[in-house]
Design a protein around this motif. Structure first.
Motif, mmCIF file in Angstrom:
data_model
loop_
_atom_site.group_PDB
_atom_site.id
_atom_site.type_symbol
_atom_site.label_atom_id
_atom_site.label_comp_id
_atom_site.label_asym_id
_atom_site.label_seq_id
_atom_site.Cartn_x
_atom_site.Cartn_y
_atom_site.Cartn_z
ATOM 1 N N MET A 62 0.829 -1.219 0.000
ATOM 2 C CA MET A 62 0.000 0.000 0.000
ATOM 3 C C MET A 62 0.856 1.259 0.000
ATOM 4 S SD MET A 62 -2.756 -1.606 -0.086
ATOM 5 C CE MET A 62 -3.081 -3.333 0.307
ATOM 6 N N ASP A 64 3.900 1.687 -1.263
ATOM 7 C CA ASP A 64 4.929 1.706 -2.318
ATOM 8 C C ASP A 64 6.335 1.519 -1.760
ATOM 9 O OD1 ASP A 64 3.032 2.211 -4.418
ATOM 10 O OD2 ASP A 64 2.935 4.288 -3.743
ATOM 11 N N SER B 23 -7.974 -4.509 -0.823
ATOM 12 C CA SER B 23 -7.304 -3.219 -1.039
ATOM 13 C C SER B 23 -6.192 -3.346 -2.067
ATOM 14 C CB SER B 23 -6.725 -2.695 0.272
ATOM 15 O OG SER B 23 -7.723 -2.665 1.254
ATOM 16 N N LYS B 27 -5.969 -1.408 -5.575
ATOM 17 C CA LYS B 27 -4.780 -0.624 -5.906
ATOM 18 C C LYS B 27 -4.249 -0.989 -7.297
ATOM 19 C CE LYS B 27 -0.374 1.076 -4.564
ATOM 20 N NZ LYS B 27 0.854 1.015 -3.817
ATOM 21 N N SER B 28 -4.123 -2.285 -7.589
ATOM 22 C CA SER B 28 -3.573 -2.624 -8.904
ATOM 23 C C SER B 28 -4.524 -2.253 -10.034
ATOM 24 C CB SER B 28 -3.122 -4.079 -9.029
ATOM 25 O OG SER B 28 -3.708 -4.894 -8.093
ATOM 26 N N LYS B 31 -4.051 1.469 -10.661
ATOM 27 C CA LYS B 31 -2.766 1.681 -11.341
ATOM 28 C C LYS B 31 -2.913 1.361 -12.823
ATOM 29 C CE LYS B 31 1.581 0.663 -9.062
ATOM 30 N NZ LYS B 31 2.214 -0.423 -8.251
ATOM 31 N N VAL B 40 -4.002 7.032 -6.087
ATOM 32 C CA VAL B 40 -3.939 5.578 -5.911
ATOM 33 C C VAL B 40 -3.469 5.248 -4.504
ATOM 34 C CG1 VAL B 40 -2.810 3.445 -6.656
ATOM 35 C CG2 VAL B 40 -3.473 5.156 -8.357
ATOM 36 N N ARG B 41 -2.447 5.968 -4.071
ATOM 37 C CA ARG B 41 -1.880 5.724 -2.752
ATOM 38 C C ARG B 41 -2.851 6.084 -1.636
ATOM 39 N NH1 ARG B 41 3.868 6.055 -0.806
ATOM 40 N NH2 ARG B 41 3.767 7.226 1.126
ATOM 41 N N ALA B 44 -5.438 3.411 -1.515
ATOM 42 C CA ALA B 44 -4.877 2.161 -0.984
ATOM 43 C C ALA B 44 -4.767 2.219 0.531
ATOM 44 C CB ALA B 44 -3.508 1.901 -1.616
ATOM 45 N N TYR B 48 -7.226 0.103 2.972
ATOM 46 C CA TYR B 48 -6.533 -0.937 3.750
ATOM 47 C C TYR B 48 -6.812 -0.764 5.243
ATOM 48 C CZ TYR B 48 -2.544 -3.749 5.431
ATOM 49 O OH TYR B 48 -1.738 -4.657 6.064
#
Ligand SMILES: Nc1ncnc2c1ncn2[C@@H]1O[C@H](COP(=O)(O)OP(=O)(O)O)[C@@H](O)[C@H]1O
Ligand SMILES: [Mg+2]
Lengths: 118, 140
Positions: A62, A64, B23, B27-28, B31, B40-41, B44, B48
């Motif tokens: 999550m 990165d 989650s 996220k993928s 992306k 995206v972050r 995520a 999560y």
């Protein structure tokens, strides 16, 4: 420094992700609390932790984070390694304790990113 | 992308090791759709935290995500115990998590505040003994 440099500085054994060892890491964080990593980490790409469960890999995903180093010789199980592999996350393990691992990396120029929580 | 995309996930309350699967998939997907990395972050992390809460506080639940060109809407619903005092639960550091959960790396009481911080809109509907529904929106 590169992930390869980190493995050498920490005398760490690479568990998976050998193909990513030339990637650059500028900032790191050290924590056993994934809650804190989620709340305070910004652009750190290395996580140093003594916690060893699948949520460590999920948290890295999550955030990165591209590389996780387990301290005190903790060894992830096969399911964790698989999870990391699928996500292109490098796993390594060192026998050093948390304080020492963070200290030697800091001494070699690795930063903590944002120094204070806001 | 000119249509709304809907994703649905059942989150098991039995299996802590699988918490975060939904989650991760969201996220993928984001992306892959080329959504801005910052958004995206944020999605995520917020999702999560919410998914972990479903597992550790509510015995599982459901996640619905709607992706449109304007925003990402997330709804997390459960039939857990509900939240007695929402304002208190939203306070940084407040947690009812057990020692066991802490030993797994969670329960610092930063989840709900974090979800609020990373979303543009957040709404909590909860009733003791019936469950909780949390809505979050992140604008694109
Ligand atoms: N889905 C939920 N169902 C019931 N209680 C919840 C739920 N989500 C959060 N809570 C309550 O709110 C508190 C704060 O949540 P959070 O900020 O995520 O911290 P943490 O999960 O670390 O305890 C929890 O300790 C719990 O008491
Ligand atoms: Mg939480």
């Amino acid at each position: 420094m590169t992930i390869r440099d980190i493995t050498q500085i920490l005398s760490a054994e690479v568990i998976c992700g050998e193909e990513h060892l030339e990637k650059e890491v500028h900032n790191a964080c050290g924590s056993d609390m994934m809650s804190d990593v989620l709340a305070f980490v910004k652009d750190q790409s290395l996580l140093i932790t003594g916690l060893c469960n699948p949520q460590v890999i999920r948290t890295a995903e999550m955030m990165d984070i591209i590389c996780i180093c387990f301290v005190r010789g903790k060894a992830p199980d096969e399911a964790m390694v698989e999870l990391a592999r699928e996500r292109g996350i490098v796993l390594m393990a060192t026998k050093m304790r948390m304080f020492t691992a963070c200290g030697v990396l800091y001494e070699k120029g690795l930063g903590g990113g944002t120094d204070q929580c806001v | 992308m000119c249509m709304t995309m809907k994703l649905h996930f059942d989150v098991s309350g039995e299996d802590f090791t699988r918490a975060g699967e939904a989650s991760g998939k969201v996220k993928s997907k984001l992306k892959q759709l080329g959504i801005a990395p910052d958004a995206v972050r944020r999605v995520a992390i917020a999702l999560y935290e919410g998914e972990i809460n479903l597992v550790i506080h509510a015995g599982g639940g459901e996640i619905d995500v709607e992706i449109s060109p304007e925003n990402i809407k997330m709804t997390l619903s459960d039939k857990g115990p509900g939240i007695a005092d929402v304002e208190k639960a939203m306070t940084e550091g407040f947690s009812t998590a057990t020692e066991n959960i802490r030993s797994l790396g969670f329960g610092a009481g930063m989840g709900l505040p974090n979800m609020k911080k990373y979303s543009d809109e957040m709404k909590i509907d909860t009733k003791i003994g019936e469950g909780t529904t949390i809505f979050m929106q992140i604008n694109l």
